[in-house]
Scaffold this motif. Structure first.
Motif, mmCIF file in Angstrom:
data_model
loop_
_atom_site.group_PDB
_atom_site.id
_atom_site.type_symbol
_atom_site.label_atom_id
_atom_site.label_comp_id
_atom_site.label_asym_id
_atom_site.label_seq_id
_atom_site.Cartn_x
_atom_site.Cartn_y
_atom_site.Cartn_z
ATOM 1 N N GLU A 1 0.825 -1.205 0.000
ATOM 2 C CA GLU A 1 0.000 0.000 0.000
ATOM 3 C C GLU A 1 0.863 1.261 0.000
ATOM 4 O O GLU A 1 0.586 2.230 -0.738
ATOM 5 C CB GLU A 1 -0.919 -0.007 1.217
ATOM 6 C CG GLU A 1 -1.853 1.186 1.272
ATOM 7 C CD GLU A 1 -2.877 1.076 2.394
ATOM 8 O OE1 GLU A 1 -3.605 2.074 2.623
ATOM 9 O OE2 GLU A 1 -2.971 -0.003 3.025
ATOM 10 N N ALA B 1 1.025 4.117 -2.920
ATOM 11 C CA ALA B 1 0.703 5.503 -2.590
ATOM 12 C C ALA B 1 1.823 6.452 -2.981
ATOM 13 O O ALA B 1 1.569 7.600 -3.392
ATOM 14 C CB ALA B 1 0.416 5.624 -1.088
ATOM 15 N N ALA C 1 -4.625 -3.988 -1.137
ATOM 16 C CA ALA C 1 -3.681 -3.025 -0.567
ATOM 17 C C ALA C 1 -3.143 -2.096 -1.635
ATOM 18 O O ALA C 1 -3.016 -0.874 -1.422
ATOM 19 C CB ALA C 1 -2.532 -3.769 0.116
ATOM 20 N N ALA C 2 -2.806 -2.639 -2.792
ATOM 21 C CA ALA C 2 -2.301 -1.802 -3.875
ATOM 22 C C ALA C 2 -3.359 -0.801 -4.322
ATOM 23 O O ALA C 2 -3.054 0.383 -4.551
ATOM 24 C CB ALA C 2 -1.871 -2.678 -5.045
ATOM 25 N N ARG C 3 -4.579 -1.235 -4.420
ATOM 26 C CA ARG C 3 -5.644 -0.317 -4.851
ATOM 27 C C ARG C 3 -5.900 0.763 -3.814
ATOM 28 O O ARG C 3 -6.139 1.926 -4.172
ATOM 29 C CB ARG C 3 -6.909 -1.122 -5.148
ATOM 30 C CG ARG C 3 -6.792 -1.935 -6.439
ATOM 31 C CD ARG C 3 -7.986 -2.820 -6.670
ATOM 32 N NE ARG C 3 -7.925 -3.451 -7.994
ATOM 33 C CZ ARG C 3 -8.589 -4.547 -8.336
ATOM 34 N NH1 ARG C 3 -9.379 -5.148 -7.435
ATOM 35 N NH2 ARG C 3 -8.482 -5.051 -9.549
ATOM 36 N N ARG C 4 -5.845 0.412 -2.540
ATOM 37 C CA ARG C 4 -5.994 1.449 -1.502
ATOM 38 C C ARG C 4 -4.879 2.474 -1.625
ATOM 39 O O ARG C 4 -5.115 3.696 -1.501
ATOM 40 C CB ARG C 4 -5.955 0.814 -0.109
ATOM 41 C CG ARG C 4 -7.194 0.095 0.324
ATOM 42 C CD ARG C 4 -7.197 -0.150 1.833
ATOM 43 N NE ARG C 4 -6.005 -0.842 2.299
ATOM 44 C CZ ARG C 4 -5.863 -2.169 2.344
ATOM 45 N NH1 ARG C 4 -6.852 -2.949 1.924
ATOM 46 N NH2 ARG C 4 -4.753 -2.717 2.812
ATOM 47 N N GLY C 5 -3.663 2.008 -1.849
ATOM 48 C CA GLY C 5 -2.548 2.929 -1.978
ATOM 49 C C GLY C 5 -2.684 3.854 -3.170
ATOM 50 O O GLY C 5 -2.367 5.048 -3.085
ATOM 51 N N SER D 1 -5.390 6.460 -2.101
ATOM 52 C CA SER D 1 -4.972 7.401 -1.054
ATOM 53 C C SER D 1 -3.814 8.267 -1.519
ATOM 54 O O SER D 1 -3.757 9.471 -1.213
ATOM 55 C CB SER D 1 -4.580 6.637 0.212
ATOM 56 O OG SER D 1 -3.441 5.810 -0.018
#
Length: 451
Positions: free
Chosen positions: A120, A124, A170-174, A177
């Motif tokens: 993440e 980001a 996690a990658a998509r959240r990063g 954000s």
């Protein structure tokens, strides 16, 4: 079709992340761009970025962001791999996962959470880059899950799915954000906002996923997670030994893997990416490397829904570095000192000229028996697909007899009765694999036999 190169730094190989040099990187990127490539795949070393389970080094993340910027200055998009993981016979696993601190990479809750935090944070750190092609979770991380790795992290297929889903999320959240932190709030909470291309999140596996029934990570892990299905094609897996370096089973191996990938995709039209392919000198003579490169890429270009081909690799490994397998020293499109090799010339000629996407997918598909007549899963499916396997031989025979020179599609038996699925893929006729390839003819069913 996109043309890219896996970036191996000419100075210091991937150890160069320890003393990152923007000027060295710029020189390498300029040479890669001169090939006509439109993207690179880069590999920050996991232990350098996350040396402790709760320490993610900002300076290392800044170096990754700088590489993305430098590549962009030469017109190159960038795919960043997160978990290295494994590169050219060397493992780069953080000390908090090894020896006295040995824990399971795929199943230990604290390890999975900390790994996801790193993925993440990496996403980001580069989410706002306009030339970011995407994030791959790691380089062939499935090799840690089973033999021949000397110390595998035992896992099951179900646990592999949970791990992959966690990392993709996690990658998509990063990406969300990181973009919002630098570019302002996104009302849709999605990286899709605006005209900026959406970075892809992918899961990369080596070909045991397609060929080894004992490997916990299989075709479904590639096809069910992320935004495109990734394949890695290496003919030292037996293809070149069976068919010769320039035989059809070798120069069509990348095309064949793409068609296998398309068969396992649940959604017709999902992108397929040949993210690694090279001319390994242990089975491909250097004198044949240019021909192997050209023929491989031309066959890949005939497949449907291909995102692109990303060649391994940009630069030879310096012979001042010890203990690499011999083939690793000679895989570059450039020599270590920047001289363009014949394979690089072949790659550049195709990249500069461009290869148009086919107007329509191949209309014939070979049926892969993934289920028994009662609908239950059939064992040995992946072994049949491996080089020398019954299904692989049938596909190759069809490919070589095709009038247009394009290999056929592959359709799973379990999906053959889904008329909407076959229609969406443009499949109008099917080929049944005979029980005895040596003594039976391959028959093509007429379109009317399809549901």
């Amino acid at each position: 079709m996109r043309f890219g190169v896996n970036y191996t730094p000419a100075v210091g190989w991937f150890h160069s992340w320890l003393d990152f040099s923007p000027s060295d990187t710029a020189r390498d990127m300029e040479q890669i761009a001169s090939l006509g490539a439109d993207h690179v795949r880069v590999f920050p070393l996991w232990p350098v970025v996350q040396p402790n389970r709760t320490l993610i080094r900002q300076a290392a993340l800044d170096d990754v962001a700088t590489v993305v910027d430098i590549a962009g200055s030469y017109g190159l998009d960038v795919n960043v791999d997160a978990l290295q993981g494994h590169l050219s016979s060397f493992d780069f696993v953080p000390s908090w996962l090894d020896s006295w601190h040995r824990r399971n990479l795929f199943t230990e809750p604290d390890v999975v959470a900390s790994t996801a935090a790193y993925v993440e944070a990496l996403a980001a750190a580069i989410a706002d880059k306009p030339n970011l092609l995407g994030i791959s979770i790691g380089n062939e991380v499935n090799q840690f899950a089973h033999a021949p790795h000397p110390a595998p992290h035992d896992t099951t297929a179900e646990q592999g799915h949970a791990w992959a889903a966690t990392m993709v999320a996690a990658a998509r959240r990063g990406l969300v954000s990181g973009r919002e932190a630098r570019l302002g709030p996104d009302p849709s909470a999605s990286v899709l906002a605006g005209s900026r291309p959406t970075p892809l999140v992918t899961v990369a596996q080596y070909d045991a996923a397609w060929y080894d029934d004992a490997q916990p990570f299989g075709p479904e892990h590639a096809a069910d997670h992320g935004d495109a299905t990734v394949t890695h094609s290496w003919v030292f897996n037996g293809s070149a030994a069976l068919h010769g370096p320039l035989g059809a089973g070798s120069v069509r191996h990348g095309e064949y893997l793409l068609q296998l990938a398309a068969a396992w995709n649940r959604e017709p039209g999902r992108l397929n990416w040949l993210q690694e392919v090279g001319a390994p000198t242990n089975v491909v003579d250097p004198a044949d490397a240019a021909a192997f490169t050209e023929q491989t890429i031309r066959h890949v270009a005939g497949a449907q829904d291909v995102l692109g081909v990303t060649w391994w690799c940009s630069h030879d490994v310096s012979r001042t570095l010890a203990d690499f397998p011999e083939l690793e020293y000679d895989l570059g499109l450039f020599t270590n000192d920047g001289r363009l090799k014949p394979a690089g010339e072949a790659f550049a000629a195709l990249a500069r000229s461009g290869l148009p996407a086919p107007a329509a997918p191949p209309s014939t598909a070979v049926v892969l028996d993934d289920v028994l007549p009662d609908g239950s899963p059939r064992s040995g499916v992946r072994a049949d697909c491996a080089p020398g396997g019954r299904f692989a031989a049938a596909w190759l025979a069809c490919a070589e007899s095709a009038e247009d020179g394009r290999g056929p599609q592959v359709v799973l038996r379990s999906r053959l009765s889904d008329a909407a699925h076959t229609a969406a893929r443009g499949i109008r006729s099917t080929v049944e694999v005979p029980d005895d390839l040596a003594g039976a003819a391959i028959s093509v069913a007429h379109p009317a036999t399809l549901p």
